[in-house]
Design a protein around this motif. Structure first.
Motif, PDB file in Angstrom:
ATOM      1  N   LEU A  11      79.058 -25.609 -48.087  1.00 58.47           N
ATOM      2  CA  LEU A  11      80.020 -25.046 -49.030  1.00 58.47           C
ATOM      3  C   LEU A  11      79.478 -23.856 -49.809  1.00 58.47           C
ATOM      4  CD1 LEU A  11      81.419 -28.412 -50.432  1.00 58.47           C
ATOM      5  CD2 LEU A  11      82.377 -26.980 -48.603  1.00 58.47           C
ATOM      6  N   GLU A  12      78.183 -23.923 -50.177  1.00 62.83           N
ATOM      7  CA  GLU A  12      77.578 -22.817 -50.929  1.00 62.83           C
ATOM      8  C   GLU A  12      76.072 -23.031 -51.014  1.00 62.83           C
ATOM      9  OE1 GLU A  12      77.676 -23.591 -55.586  1.00 62.83           O
ATOM     10  OE2 GLU A  12      79.682 -23.429 -54.755  1.00 62.83           O
ATOM     11  N   PRO A  13      75.322 -21.960 -51.324  1.00 65.94           N
ATOM     12  CA  PRO A  13      73.865 -22.097 -51.463  1.00 65.94           C
ATOM     13  C   PRO A  13      73.512 -22.884 -52.720  1.00 65.94           C
ATOM     14  CG  PRO A  13      74.560 -19.876 -52.027  1.00 65.94           C
ATOM     15  CD  PRO A  13      75.790 -20.590 -51.532  1.00 65.94           C
ATOM     16  N   PRO A  14      72.258 -23.330 -52.856  1.00 63.52           N
ATOM     17  CA  PRO A  14      71.845 -24.043 -54.076  1.00 63.52           C
ATOM     18  C   PRO A  14      72.142 -23.218 -55.324  1.00 63.52           C
ATOM     19  CG  PRO A  14      70.134 -24.174 -52.420  1.00 63.52           C
ATOM     20  CD  PRO A  14      71.168 -23.200 -51.895  1.00 63.52           C
ATOM     21  N   ALA A  15      72.380 -23.911 -56.410  1.00 62.51           N
ATOM     22  CA  ALA A  15      72.716 -23.265 -57.674  1.00 62.51           C
ATOM     23  C   ALA A  15      71.553 -22.430 -58.193  1.00 62.51           C
ATOM     24  CB  ALA A  15      73.104 -24.323 -58.710  1.00 62.51           C
ATOM     25  N   ALA A  16      71.879 -21.304 -58.815  1.00 61.98           N
ATOM     26  CA  ALA A  16      70.852 -20.445 -59.409  1.00 61.98           C
ATOM     27  C   ALA A  16      70.304 -21.095 -60.672  1.00 61.98           C
ATOM     28  CB  ALA A  16      71.444 -19.078 -59.730  1.00 61.98           C
TER      29      ALA A  16
END
Length: 193
Positions: A67-72
């Motif tokens: 769904l998306e890359p790891p959170a910043a």
């Protein structure tokens, strides 16, 4: 939705490339048809959440990695907003907010899920050792665990082995919102990118 499909397509292609898998091999490992995988890779299909789970399990990856890359993270703090993240990334009637996508150092991913009235999803077992922690934050729902539908109301919390069949449903007339922390034992899920 298009942005999610593009990220999903790129992630799936990258995972296949990294493993040197053909579409045939990926279909066998995931239990999803070669045609469906091809459509997803081309961004032509929005799979159901159940199909996303099959693909994630087949690749030994977390659901959030599609769904998306790891959170910043900045200075040891990660701030996320469910309202900003809430989306319908699949072809079914469930809203998802990947509050904290999977990171290997933590071993879990945390979602906010919204089940619309009448929604039901049966989930196949996840990888061995995967454990889910469900906390109802608004409304009422039912959770299928060990073959029995358990009624849950706001504030109820359940931990269960997710490496067995389980399910979620909302038989009510109002949306049900819950947090789901999914723990992956070491070696069971890998970051895809």
């Amino acid at each position: 939705m298009q942005e999610i499909n593009q990220y999903l397509a790129a992630t799936l292609r990258q995972l296949r490339t990294d493993r040197g898998w053909s579409l045939d091999r990926a279909a066998t490992e995931c239990g999803v048809s070669k045609a469906m995988l091809g459509q997803i890779e081309r961004g032509e299909s929005s799979p159901t959440v159940a199909t996303l789970w099959k693909i994630a399990s087949g690749f030994g990856a977390s659901l959030s990695s599609f769904l998306e890359p790891p959170a910043a993270e900045q200075s040891g703090v990660t701030l996320r907003s469910a309202d900003a993240l809430r989306q319908r990334p699949a072809a079914d009637e469930m809203l998802m907010a990947p509050l904290f996508p999977y990171e290997q150092r933590y071993g879990f991913e945390l979602f906010e899920f919204t089940l619309l009235p009448g929604y039901e999803r049966l989930s196949e077992p996840h990888s061995v050792g995967v454990v889910e922690h469900v906390v109802v934050v608004r409304g009422e729902m039912e959770l299928l665990v060990q073959g029995v539908w358990q009624p849950l109301k706001e504030g109820d919390a359940v931990r269960f082995a997710a490496d067995q069949p389980h399910g979620y449903r909302n038989a009510g007339t109002q949306p049900a919102v819950f947090h789901d922390l999914i723990y992956y034992p070491p070696g069971s899920a890998r970051q895809s990118r």
